[in-house]
Design a protein around this motif. Sequence first.
Motif, PDB file in Angstrom:
ATOM      1  N   HIS A  72       0.925  -0.939  -0.201  1.00 49.33           N
ATOM      2  CA  HIS A  72       0.233   0.123  -0.083  1.00 49.33           C
ATOM      3  C   HIS A  72       0.836   1.137  -0.121  1.00 49.33           C
ATOM      4  O   HIS A  72       0.122   2.273   0.033  1.00 49.33           O
ATOM      5  CB  HIS A  72      -0.776   0.300   1.336  1.00 49.33           C
ATOM      6  CG  HIS A  72      -1.639  -1.125   1.117  1.00 49.33           C
ATOM      7  ND1 HIS A  72      -3.454  -1.246   0.265  1.00 49.33           N
ATOM      8  CD2 HIS A  72      -1.529  -2.379   1.270  1.00 49.33           C
ATOM      9  CE1 HIS A  72      -3.680  -2.289   0.859  1.00 49.33           C
ATOM     10  NE2 HIS A  72      -3.484  -2.996   1.472  1.00 49.33           N
ATOM     11  N   ARG A  73       2.328   0.822  -0.024  1.00 49.45           N
ATOM     12  CA  ARG A  73       3.412   2.040  -0.002  1.00 49.45           C
ATOM     13  C   ARG A  73       3.884   2.016  -1.446  1.00 49.45           C
ATOM     14  O   ARG A  73       4.655   1.208  -1.834  1.00 49.45           O
ATOM     15  CB  ARG A  73       3.757   2.171   1.126  1.00 49.45           C
ATOM     16  CG  ARG A  73       4.774   3.319   1.601  1.00 49.45           C
ATOM     17  CD  ARG A  73       5.625   3.756   2.446  1.00 49.45           C
ATOM     18  NE  ARG A  73       6.854   4.640   1.660  1.00 49.45           N
ATOM     19  CZ  ARG A  73       7.578   4.151   2.844  1.00 49.45           C
ATOM     20  NH1 ARG A  73       7.541   3.853   4.114  1.00 49.45           N
ATOM     21  NH2 ARG A  73       8.040   5.461   3.208  1.00 49.45           N
ATOM     22  N   ALA A  78       7.417   5.621  -9.431  1.00 48.93           N
ATOM     23  CA  ALA A  78       7.655   5.263 -10.517  1.00 48.93           C
ATOM     24  C   ALA A  78       5.904   3.829  -9.878  1.00 48.93           C
ATOM     25  O   ALA A  78       5.277   3.991 -11.382  1.00 48.93           O
ATOM     26  CB  ALA A  78       8.326   5.352 -11.377  1.00 48.93           C
ATOM     27  N   PHE A  79       6.057   3.576  -9.092  1.00 47.44           N
ATOM     28  CA  PHE A  79       5.012   2.580  -9.254  1.00 47.44           C
ATOM     29  C   PHE A  79       4.015   3.397  -7.934  1.00 47.44           C
ATOM     30  O   PHE A  79       2.485   2.671  -7.255  1.00 47.44           O
ATOM     31  CB  PHE A  79       5.284   1.437  -7.507  1.00 47.44           C
ATOM     32  CG  PHE A  79       6.227   0.949  -8.227  1.00 47.44           C
ATOM     33  CD1 PHE A  79       6.137  -0.747  -8.599  1.00 47.44           C
ATOM     34  CD2 PHE A  79       8.125   0.723  -8.566  1.00 47.44           C
ATOM     35  CE1 PHE A  79       6.877  -1.320  -9.453  1.00 47.44           C
ATOM     36  CE2 PHE A  79       8.387  -0.142  -8.829  1.00 47.44           C
ATOM     37  CZ  PHE A  79       8.417  -1.215  -9.366  1.00 47.44           C
ATOM     38  N   ARG A  80       4.013   4.556  -7.845  1.00 47.44           N
ATOM     39  CA  ARG A  80       2.650   5.529  -7.102  1.00 47.44           C
ATOM     40  C   ARG A  80       1.312   4.973  -7.240  1.00 47.44           C
ATOM     41  O   ARG A  80       0.412   5.037  -6.859  1.00 47.44           O
ATOM     42  CB  ARG A  80       2.701   7.371  -7.188  1.00 47.44           C
ATOM     43  CG  ARG A  80       2.049   7.690  -5.949  1.00 47.44           C
ATOM     44  CD  ARG A  80       2.733   9.062  -6.062  1.00 47.44           C
ATOM     45  NE  ARG A  80       3.885   9.366  -5.561  1.00 47.44           N
ATOM     46  CZ  ARG A  80       5.457   9.690  -5.543  1.00 47.44           C
ATOM     47  NH1 ARG A  80       5.331  10.425  -6.628  1.00 47.44           N
ATOM     48  NH2 ARG A  80       6.369   9.580  -4.865  1.00 47.44           N
ATOM     49  N   ASP A  81       1.241   5.558  -9.108  1.00 49.43           N
ATOM     50  CA  ASP A  81       0.032   4.990  -9.195  1.00 49.43           C
ATOM     51  C   ASP A  81      -0.584   3.571  -9.582  1.00 49.43           C
ATOM     52  O   ASP A  81      -1.664   3.004  -9.824  1.00 49.43           O
ATOM     53  CB  ASP A  81      -0.004   5.533 -10.773  1.00 49.43           C
ATOM     54  CG  ASP A  81       0.095   7.156 -11.382  1.00 49.43           C
ATOM     55  OD1 ASP A  81      -0.257   7.436 -10.564  1.00 49.43           O
ATOM     56  OD2 ASP A  81       0.775   7.423 -11.944  1.00 49.43           O
ATOM     57  N   ASP A  82       0.458   3.041  -9.481  1.00 47.48           N
ATOM     58  CA  ASP A  82       0.384   1.061  -9.442  1.00 47.48           C
ATOM     59  C   ASP A  82      -0.727   0.892  -7.945  1.00 47.48           C
ATOM     60  O   ASP A  82      -0.786  -0.421  -7.250  1.00 47.48           O
ATOM     61  CB  ASP A  82       0.750  -0.203  -9.304  1.00 47.48           C
ATOM     62  CG  ASP A  82       1.655   0.551 -10.855  1.00 47.48           C
ATOM     63  OD1 ASP A  82       0.817   0.427 -11.476  1.00 47.48           O
ATOM     64  OD2 ASP A  82       2.320   0.047 -11.320  1.00 47.48           O
ATOM     65  N   VAL A  83      -0.161   1.504  -6.249  1.00 44.99           N
ATOM     66  CA  VAL A  83      -0.657   1.103  -5.295  1.00 44.99           C
ATOM     67  C   VAL A  83      -2.358   1.357  -4.788  1.00 44.99           C
ATOM     68  O   VAL A  83      -2.700   1.920  -5.693  1.00 44.99           O
ATOM     69  CB  VAL A  83       0.074   1.970  -4.388  1.00 44.99           C
ATOM     70  CG1 VAL A  83      -0.689   1.996  -3.353  1.00 44.99           C
ATOM     71  CG2 VAL A  83       1.507   2.418  -4.393  1.00 44.99           C
ATOM     72  N   PHE A 102       1.242 -10.425  -9.942  1.00 43.61           N
ATOM     73  CA  PHE A 102       0.318 -10.709 -10.860  1.00 43.61           C
ATOM     74  C   PHE A 102      -0.443 -10.633 -12.139  1.00 43.61           C
ATOM     75  O   PHE A 102       0.385  -8.412 -12.099  1.00 43.61           O
ATOM     76  CB  PHE A 102      -0.865 -10.522 -10.144  1.00 43.61           C
ATOM     77  CG  PHE A 102      -1.244 -11.515  -8.949  1.00 43.61           C
ATOM     78  CD1 PHE A 102      -1.222 -13.511  -9.268  1.00 43.61           C
ATOM     79  CD2 PHE A 102      -0.961 -11.349  -7.357  1.00 43.61           C
ATOM     80  CE1 PHE A 102      -1.183 -13.762  -7.910  1.00 43.61           C
ATOM     81  CE2 PHE A 102      -0.923 -12.473  -6.534  1.00 43.61           C
ATOM     82  CZ  PHE A 102      -0.879 -13.046  -6.787  1.00 43.61           C
ATOM     83  N   ALA A 103      -0.469 -10.837 -13.154  1.00 39.31           N
ATOM     84  CA  ALA A 103      -0.115  -9.886 -14.888  1.00 39.31           C
ATOM     85  C   ALA A 103      -1.451  -8.394 -14.339  1.00 39.31           C
ATOM     86  O   ALA A 103      -2.504  -8.929 -13.469  1.00 39.31           O
ATOM     87  CB  ALA A 103      -0.981 -10.519 -14.938  1.00 39.31           C
ATOM     88  N   ASP A 104      -1.566  -7.919 -15.177  1.00 39.95           N
ATOM     89  CA  ASP A 104      -2.471  -6.098 -15.108  1.00 39.95           C
ATOM     90  C   ASP A 104      -3.043  -5.625 -13.389  1.00 39.95           C
ATOM     91  O   ASP A 104      -3.298  -5.611 -13.109  1.00 39.95           O
ATOM     92  CB  ASP A 104      -3.469  -6.268 -15.521  1.00 39.95           C
ATOM     93  CG  ASP A 104      -3.637  -7.233 -17.145  1.00 39.95           C
ATOM     94  OD1 ASP A 104      -2.685  -6.733 -17.284  1.00 39.95           O
ATOM     95  OD2 ASP A 104      -4.431  -7.995 -17.389  1.00 39.95           O
ATOM     96  N   ASN A 105      -1.347  -6.177 -12.606  1.00 44.84           N
ATOM     97  CA  ASN A 105      -1.832  -5.732 -11.624  1.00 44.84           C
ATOM     98  C   ASN A 105      -3.206  -5.987 -10.368  1.00 44.84           C
ATOM     99  O   ASN A 105      -3.862  -5.329  -9.843  1.00 44.84           O
ATOM    100  CB  ASN A 105      -1.329  -4.448 -11.382  1.00 44.84           C
ATOM    101  CG  ASN A 105      -0.951  -3.893  -9.220  1.00 44.84           C
ATOM    102  OD1 ASN A 105      -0.847  -4.784  -8.546  1.00 44.84           O
ATOM    103  ND2 ASN A 105      -1.081  -2.467  -9.011  1.00 44.84           N
ATOM    104  N   ARG A 106      -3.442  -6.943 -11.086  1.00 42.68           N
ATOM    105  CA  ARG A 106      -4.494  -7.869 -10.336  1.00 42.68           C
ATOM    106  C   ARG A 106      -4.744  -9.171  -9.525  1.00 42.68           C
ATOM    107  O   ARG A 106      -4.210 -10.093 -10.183  1.00 42.68           O
ATOM    108  CB  ARG A 106      -5.866  -8.167 -11.412  1.00 42.68           C
ATOM    109  CG  ARG A 106      -6.053  -6.323 -12.000  1.00 42.68           C
ATOM    110  CD  ARG A 106      -7.090  -6.742 -13.147  1.00 42.68           C
ATOM    111  NE  ARG A 106      -8.203  -7.376 -12.512  1.00 42.68           N
ATOM    112  CZ  ARG A 106      -9.098  -7.890 -12.852  1.00 42.68           C
ATOM    113  NH1 ARG A 106      -9.228  -7.820 -14.501  1.00 42.68           N
ATOM    114  NH2 ARG A 106     -10.585  -8.370 -12.742  1.00 42.68           N
ATOM    115  N   LEU A 107      -5.712  -9.057  -8.506  1.00 41.66           N
ATOM    116  CA  LEU A 107      -5.697 -10.162  -7.784  1.00 41.66           C
ATOM    117  C   LEU A 107      -6.578 -11.112  -8.757  1.00 41.66           C
ATOM    118  O   LEU A 107      -7.816 -10.485  -8.993  1.00 41.66           O
ATOM    119  CB  LEU A 107      -5.609 -10.120  -6.335  1.00 41.66           C
ATOM    120  CG  LEU A 107      -5.098  -9.570  -5.166  1.00 41.66           C
ATOM    121  CD1 LEU A 107      -5.579  -9.942  -3.818  1.00 41.66           C
ATOM    122  CD2 LEU A 107      -3.044 -10.460  -5.479  1.00 41.66           C
TER     123      LEU A 107
END
Length: 136
Positions: A72-73, A78-83, A102-107
């Motif tokens: 969550h941090r 560059a990862f800010r938009d992915d949190v 995980f693909a597409d940053n989705r569980l």
Amino acid sequence: MNRYDKPLPVIDAYTRGYWDHARAHRLSVQACTQCGHRHFPATPVCPQCLSEALSWEAVSGRGTLVSWATFHRAYWPAFRDDVPYHVCIVQLDDGPLVVGNFADNRLPDDVRMGMALRVEFEDVTPDISLARFVAA
């Protein structure tokens, strides 16, 4: 391929085989040609027999989810938009444990320990393809 602004791996003599396989969308692990031990990440000698005779072998890319964590941090800007983003530990069917995303940053919908996963690759630059995991 969109512009990729996250940290990229440094490809060196120890890791080049992995990244060559990944670019061809094949997951690989380092293997000792003396004792057959498979391991990941790359090492200069076999962690089992200390031989320097190592190669890269493609593996199936299938495995079992051992654990995962949700971050969550953003530790890099560059990862800010992915949190929040998700990191997983996968026991490969034919090799060692690997850490990935995980693909597409989705569980996966029914994420649970022990679920079957398979690798997919995301081409992030002309030279770098990153392994990502999805439900099998």
